[in-house]
Design a protein around this motif. Structure first.
Motif, short mmCIF file in Angstrom:
data_model
loop_
_atom_site.label_atom_id
_atom_site.label_comp_id
_atom_site.label_asym_id
_atom_site.label_seq_id
_atom_site.Cartn_x
_atom_site.Cartn_y
_atom_site.Cartn_z
N SER A 21 -11.24 9.03 -78.16
CA SER A 21 -11.54 7.82 -78.71
C SER A 21 -12.22 6.71 -77.78
N SER A 22 -12.73 7.26 -76.78
CA SER A 22 -13.34 6.48 -75.57
C SER A 22 -14.56 6.04 -76.06
N GLY A 23 -15.10 4.94 -75.38
CA GLY A 23 -16.59 4.58 -75.53
C GLY A 23 -17.45 5.28 -74.47
N ASP A 24 -18.83 4.55 -74.30
CA ASP A 24 -19.75 4.73 -73.45
C ASP A 24 -19.29 4.48 -71.97
N GLU A 25 -18.67 3.08 -71.82
CA GLU A 25 -18.24 2.42 -70.76
C GLU A 25 -17.24 3.57 -70.01
N ALA A 53 4.30 26.30 -72.77
CA ALA A 53 4.61 27.69 -72.54
C ALA A 53 4.63 28.12 -71.00
N GLN A 54 3.62 27.29 -70.40
CA GLN A 54 3.27 27.40 -68.94
C GLN A 54 4.03 26.43 -68.06
N GLY A 55 4.36 25.44 -68.67
CA GLY A 55 5.31 24.28 -67.88
C GLY A 55 4.05 23.15 -67.08
N LYS A 56 3.06 23.19 -67.61
CA LYS A 56 1.90 22.50 -66.88
C LYS A 56 2.00 21.02 -67.09
N PRO A 57 1.75 20.26 -66.05
CA PRO A 57 1.91 18.64 -66.10
C PRO A 57 0.82 18.10 -67.08
N GLN A 58 -0.25 18.95 -67.44
CA GLN A 58 -1.47 18.29 -68.32
C GLN A 58 -0.98 18.13 -69.68
N ILE A 59 0.40 18.65 -70.03
CA ILE A 59 0.80 18.45 -71.27
C ILE A 59 0.81 16.68 -71.52
N GLU A 60 0.90 16.07 -70.70
CA GLU A 60 1.02 14.50 -71.03
C GLU A 60 -0.35 14.10 -71.45
N MET A 61 -1.12 14.30 -70.70
CA MET A 61 -2.56 13.93 -71.45
C MET A 61 -2.86 14.76 -72.59
N HIS A 62 -2.39 15.77 -73.06
CA HIS A 62 -2.74 16.51 -74.13
C HIS A 62 -1.89 15.98 -75.25
N ILE A 63 -0.76 15.50 -75.08
CA ILE A 63 -0.06 14.74 -75.76
C ILE A 63 -0.53 13.41 -76.40
N LYS A 64 -1.16 12.69 -75.45
CA LYS A 64 -1.84 11.45 -75.84
C LYS A 64 -3.38 12.05 -76.80
N THR A 65 -3.79 13.02 -76.33
CA THR A 65 -4.95 13.35 -77.09
C THR A 65 -4.70 13.96 -78.60
N GLY A 66 -3.53 14.47 -78.57
CA GLY A 66 -2.99 14.74 -79.70
C GLY A 66 -2.67 13.39 -80.82
N LEU A 67 -2.37 12.47 -80.10
CA LEU A 67 -2.17 11.43 -81.15
C LEU A 67 -3.28 10.43 -81.32
N SER A 68 -4.36 10.65 -80.23
CA SER A 68 -5.54 10.20 -80.54
C SER A 68 -6.42 10.92 -81.61
N VAL A 69 -6.35 12.17 -81.99
CA VAL A 69 -6.79 12.92 -83.01
C VAL A 69 -6.23 12.77 -84.31
#
Length: 136
Positions: free
Chosen positions: A18-22, A74-90
């Motif tokens: 949900s980010s804009g052009d800026e 499953a992989q224990g990767k730190p990127q989960i934080e970003m994708h939890i935010k993405t989940g809420l965003s979608v």
């Protein structure tokens, strides 16, 4: 062709965050922090992960993000934080995210689930998101 893939990827990221052009990538880390040693990494992330894979038909954005969260737990990767935010965003409910993570206990083990829940707890606190819980 490559420019089209890149633009398609940027558009998908904007849709997911949900980010804009800026600030088209919003909170999504596309590898910009590696410009000094891997200047083309962000291009690969945008074109392949988002322009090709996330843009494929067959799953809606909620399903794609839930699948990504599952793989990262499953992989224990730190990127989960970003994708939890993405989940809420979608539009995933925090209860759906927690439910997905808990469901993985028999498949990934308690340590992976505990680590993922700690990250979810942090993200929810930062965003002021509350979770409705039950005793079952």
């Amino acid at each position: 062709m490559a420019k089209d893939r890149y633009q398609k990827g940027i558009e998908k990221i904007k849709e997911l965050t949900s980010s804009g052009d800026e600030n088209p990538t919003g909170f999504m880390d596309i590898g910009e922090g590696f410009k000094d040693i891997a200047p083309d990494l962000s291009k690969y992330v945008v074109e392949f992960a988002f322009g090709d894979i996330y843009s494929r038909p067959g799953l809606d954005n909620k399903q794609k993000v839930m699948t990504t969260i599952t793989a990262l737990v499953a992989q224990g990767k730190p990127q989960i934080e970003m994708h939890i935010k993405t989940g809420l965003s979608v539009g995933l409910k925090p209860e759906e995210i927690v439910g997905c993570i808990i469901h993985l206990i028999p498949y990934t083990g308690f340590p992976s689930v505990l680590n993922a829940l700690k990250v979810a707890q942090k993200v929810f606190a930062e965003l002021g998101v509350s979770v409705t819980t039950s005793d079952n």
